[in-house]
Design a protein around this motif. Structure first.
Motif, mmCIF file in Angstrom:
data_model
loop_
_atom_site.group_PDB
_atom_site.id
_atom_site.type_symbol
_atom_site.label_atom_id
_atom_site.label_comp_id
_atom_site.label_asym_id
_atom_site.label_seq_id
_atom_site.Cartn_x
_atom_site.Cartn_y
_atom_site.Cartn_z
ATOM 1 N N ILE A 457 8.919 8.960 -4.486
ATOM 2 C CA ILE A 457 7.493 8.239 -4.054
ATOM 3 C C ILE A 457 6.697 7.756 -5.848
ATOM 4 O O ILE A 457 5.808 7.249 -5.289
ATOM 5 N N VAL A 462 4.120 5.736 -2.616
ATOM 6 C CA VAL A 462 4.232 5.333 -1.658
ATOM 7 C C VAL A 462 4.385 6.950 -1.353
ATOM 8 O O VAL A 462 4.909 7.266 -1.220
ATOM 9 N N SER A 464 3.881 8.231 1.612
ATOM 10 C CA SER A 464 4.327 8.482 3.628
ATOM 11 C C SER A 464 6.330 7.733 3.258
ATOM 12 O O SER A 464 6.344 7.604 4.071
ATOM 13 N N LEU A 465 6.381 7.747 1.686
ATOM 14 C CA LEU A 465 7.900 7.162 2.033
ATOM 15 C C LEU A 465 8.334 8.551 2.226
ATOM 16 O O LEU A 465 8.911 9.667 1.963
ATOM 17 N N THR A 479 9.478 3.643 5.271
ATOM 18 C CA THR A 479 8.152 3.166 4.930
ATOM 19 C C THR A 479 7.398 2.813 5.654
ATOM 20 O O THR A 479 7.705 1.503 6.269
ATOM 21 N N THR A 480 6.103 2.693 5.866
ATOM 22 C CA THR A 480 5.303 2.153 7.217
ATOM 23 C C THR A 480 4.715 0.324 6.290
ATOM 24 O O THR A 480 5.326 0.114 5.235
ATOM 25 N N HIS A 483 2.500 -0.404 3.321
ATOM 26 C CA HIS A 483 3.117 0.375 2.058
ATOM 27 C C HIS A 483 4.141 0.079 1.667
ATOM 28 O O HIS A 483 4.765 -0.462 0.377
ATOM 29 N N GLN A 505 7.972 0.340 11.092
ATOM 30 C CA GLN A 505 8.091 0.647 9.922
ATOM 31 C C GLN A 505 9.513 -0.556 9.745
ATOM 32 O O GLN A 505 9.860 -1.229 10.022
#
Length: 878
Positions: A457, A462, A464-465, A479-480, A483, A505
């Motif tokens: 991260i 990122v 949200s990782l 991740t999304t 991102h 994802q």
């Protein structure tokens, strides 16, 4: 149905046929299985279920098994019942066998043959006793006996003519005896309690034996260990050959062989050892023996050394004096003795730990035992300091100089290592970086992943990782899609490798994550692998120093035994005996250590007695008369035991002792038949007596009790008389001769070396009181009838015996004729019992008053008043 065995059963049969005479423990997973007749015998011996598995030749195959983890307890039961066991282990992973095909069998082979004389496991051995394997060889009328304890490494040999074999086996009590095929030593082995194993003549070839021993000790010649005869080489070579066969190439750690001289120790035959109950009571077991009564050692090695010293008291005067000096030094310093004994209680059995490590049967706990033993050794050496007593100084020196190994083991091992290396967990944190990291992965896998996620991260920005896991991809970074664009673009795309895209994802991995995943998944196995490697290196470091560690173990045992002798000397008021090369045997206030111990437990005192057999000033033979139960046998035995203790280097239970070195000790005490060989009690007595008369020299000590009692009176008297004359004229030894034949007391007037002694008794109101006091003179009667009454014979029988005795004694005094004629004139036995004796009168007031009185607690005035009081009581009664 085919009669051909399955591949697995064919393998079993082949291994069993290659190891005849042994039960086969056949490893199958977590069990050792047995089949066919082995299963039938094992199920009966172990009391386990007998089942079936398949058929062979149209018949069901019997089967039973024991769990691998509990195998040692089953092995112990089988060994004690006379079985030998071959252990067949799986030599490969079953998965490897499956790769070769569905019909392939896991490779198996025997890794060890377990026999009574080759045990090393802690659970199979008695910690305080040796487990000897002996070997007897004969080469052109020259014979030798060798013996080894592979659990401690002790290896010795001696020239031993076949007539001396039984006494030597009785001394060592081997669990197993090796002999050449057709040796006919079955009876001797059975009497010694040893399992007889016969080997081919090739095992006893002296030239081959020399080669085997040189290879075993990695030398070009054995001359550095001593000059061994061909028979000694044959006996030792047979042991080496047998160990090679039973241990399957993993040879135990043996010390170089030591050659013993036959004249180096007091000779004690099997009958004497049994009669004197040196290491085992007549009733069986250790309790009641001399060894049990005097054993105050606190280490296993010290206990084994004590048994050796008692079994083979030394004849080396200088060695005896050195050992006595060491005991005296500790007797004079009770505080040092107490400190040494307290420190010794924390000393483990290093000898047996070393042996298990050498045979690759050891574990981390054995390494811990070496560490603890050497550490305690250093503490004990510091207590002794620069001791001037040679034995203690030598021992202290052998206990020092091990700091480098102690430091290594201290750094590598945890405080309390587990029993088995396969369980892991014995290497201390901080010793090996690779192991520490592997353990961290094994124990903290989630935490490691979380830290790596935080690092990613921070690196990508990122938030949200996440690092996730599933059974298909393993560990991956998720991740999304929004991102993920940053991670798919340079320069991050070179580090983060795309693996999968889903609806919402995108998943990545990295080289580090893949490696970490592999390490986490393999961490447990990897940690165990690393620890096994460390264990091997530590074991090799220990074994490289095995000779010095062995010396330290022997030094510890020597100090323990010396301190134990000092402890019993102080606690029981034993004295240092004067031992020299004379023929003296003067004991003042002698006591029987076993009987005294038993009496103390009951709160009773032992009556001490003197004994003087010194030829030239007093007679060399005492003829001892007196009734049964008066203590004759105890007196005989206690003097023999005092001689043994003195030459073992101990103090003795007496107020004074002067003993000329005893070359041989013979005892003919007690009665027993030998029905297995067709020998009556009298025959056994005569065989033992013959052995004494044919062997005893002028430095021997002989104790004889009731020779000739197993036959007719006049026959017995004649034999006893002749034996006494032979001892006096031919053997010229020191002897104690107890008898009920009062006619023999006249020998003291005819033989210059014979003196009469008796055990004092008193009679009071028809009761016989045993004083247990040995005095000069002869007994005038045996008091046999009184003893019979004490034993609980019916009153009618006792009264009848008195009548017959009275008539016989009157007839003898009056010259009335032969005993048979006298008995013919006696009235017939009355079936009705004689009337009971009149009840004893109640004690008078005077008796009661005196019984309540303590003379030591009254004054002269009170004594005078008491006289007037007693006189008044007499007057009032009349």
């Amino acid at each position: 149905m085919s009669d051909q065995p399955t591949p697995m059963m064919a393998q079993y049969l082949a291994i069993r046929d290659a190891n005849p005479g042994a039960l086969l423990f056949y490893r199958m997973g977590d069990f050792y299985e047995m089949f066919f007749q082995d299963a039938v015998e094992a199920s009966a011996a172990l009391d386990i279920a007998l089942t079936k598995r398949g058929t062979h030749m149209g018949e069901p195959i019997p089967m039973c098994g024991v769990p691998v983890h509990a195998a040692e307890s089953y092995l112990l039961s089988l060994i004690r019942k006379g079985f030998r066991v071959a252990i067949a282990e799986q030599m490969e992973d079953p998965a490897e066998a499956k790769k070769r095909g569905s019909k392939s069998v896991v490779a198996r082979d025997v890794v060890r043959l377990v026999t009574p004389g080759t045990l090393t496991e802690e659970t199979l051995l008695e910690a305080r006793r040796h487990n000897f394997l002996a070997s007897f060889a004969n080469v052109r009328d020259d014979s030798a006996l060798a013996w080894v304890d592979i659990s401690t490494g002790e290896f010795r040999v001696m020239s031993c003519p076949e007539p001396r074999l039984a006494p030597e086996l009785a001394r060592h009590v081997p669990r197993e005896l090796l002999a050449v095929e057709g040796s006919r030593l079955d009876d001797i082995a059975t009497e010694a309690g040893a399992a007889l194993t016969e080997l081919s003549a090739g095992s006893f070839d002296s030239a081959a034996g020399n080669r085997r021993l040189c290879a075993l000790f990695h030398v070009e010649t054995l001359e550095g260990f001593g000059n061994f005869s061909r028979s000694e080489l044959a006996a030792m070579g047979a042991i080496a050959d047998y160990l090679e066969m039973t241990q399957k190439g993993r040879m135990p750690l043996l010390r170089p062989p030591v050659r013993e001289e036959m004249g180096g120790a007091m000779q004690i035959d099997a009958a004497t050892r049994r009669n004197l109950e040196l290491t085992q009571a007549l009733s069986g077991g250790r309790e009641g023996s001399l060894l049990a009564a005097i054993d105050r050692t606190v280490t296993a090695g010290g206990a084994r050394l004590l048994e050796r010293r008692i079994s083979a008291p030394s004849r080396d005067l200088a060695l005896i004096h050195d050992r006595q000096a060491a005991v005296a030094h500790l007797v004079n310093d009770p505080r040092l003795t107490a400190d040494l004994r307290e420190a010794l209680t924390r000393a483990p059995d290093m000898d047996r730990a070393l042996s298990r490590l050498a045979l690759e049967r050891g574990g981390p706990r054995d390494l811990g035992a070496i560490r603890a033993g050497l550490t305690q050794g250093g503490t004990i050496a510091a207590m002794l300091g620069d001791d001037s007593i040679r034995i203690l100084a030598d021992a202290a020196r052998d206990l020092t100089g091990h700091n480098e190994l102690i430091d290594l083991l201290d750094e590598a091992l945890v405080a309390e290592p587990p029993l088995l290396a396969r369980d892991g967990g014995f290497v201390a944190p901080g010793y090996d970086e690779d192991l520490d990291e592997t353990r961290r992965l094994r124990d903290e896998g989630r935490g490691v992943i979380a830290r790596m996620q935080a690092d990613f991260i921070a690196e990508t920005g990122v938030t949200s990782l996440k690092i996730k896991h599933n059974n298909v991809l393993g560990y991956f970074i998720e991740t999304t899609s929004t991102h993920a664009e940053r991670m798919l673009a340079p320069p991050l795309n070179e580090r983060f490798i795309h693996r999968q895209t889903t609806a919402n994802q995108i998943r990545f991995t990295t080289v580090e994550l893949s490696e970490l995943e592999t390490r986490i998944l393999n961490a447990r196995d990897r940690a165990l692998e690393i620890e096994r490697g460390i264990f091997s290196r530590l074991a090799r470091a220990v074994l490289d120093l095995a000779p010095r560690i062995g010396q330290a173990a022997r030094a510890m045992a020597e100090i323990d035994l010396t301190a134990a002798f000092a402890d019993i000397a102080c606690g029981e008021a034993w004295v240092r005996p004067h031992v020299d090369n004379s023929r003296a045997f003067e004991i003042k206030g002698g006591r029987h250590p076993v009987v005294e111990r038993a009496l103390k437990r009951k709160g009773e005192a032992f009556v001490a007695n003197d004994c003087a057999l010194t030829e030239g000033t007093t007679p060399a033979i005492w003829l001892l008369t007196g009734p049964n139960m008066a203590g004759k046998s105890t007196f005989l035995r206690q003097n023999a035991l005092i001689a043994i203790l003195a030459q073992a280097g101990a103090f003795v239970p007496a107020s004074h002792a002067h003993i000329g070195v005893v070359s041989q000790l013979f005892s003919r005490v007690g009665a027993a038949d030998d029905l297995a060989r067709g020998r009556s009690t009298f025959m056994v007595e005569m065989v033992e007596t013959a052995a004494i008369l044919n062997q005893a020299d002028d430095h021997a000590l002989v104790i004889l009790d009731e020779i000739g009692r197993g036959t007719a009176t006049w026959d017995g008297l004649s034999i006893a008389w002749a034996v006494m004359e032979h001892l006096h004229a031919k053997n010229r030894c020191r002897a104690l001769f107890a008898t009920h034949y009062h006619e023999m007391t006249s020998l003291s007037a005819r033989l210059s070396g014979v003196e009469n002694a008796t055990v004092a008794v008193r009679e009071w109101e028809g009761e016989v009181i045993f004083l247990h006091e040995v005095i000069k003179g002869a007994a005038d009667r045996s008091y046999g009838v009184q003893v019979a009454r004490l034993a609980g014979l019916p009153l009618s029988v006792v009264e009848r015996a008195k009548e017959i005795l009275h008539e016989l004694e009157n007839g003898e005094r009056e010259g009335a004729g032969k005993p048979v004629a006298l008995l013919d004139d006696l009235p017939l036995f009355r079936a009705n019992p004689a009337p009971p004796p009149a009840p004893r009168a109640k004690p008078s007031q005077v008796e009661n008053r005196l019984r309540d009185l303590n003379p030591d607690m009254i004054t002269a005035r009170e004594a005078l008043d008491l006289v007037y009081e007693l006189r008044a009581l007499i007057d009032s009664a009349s």
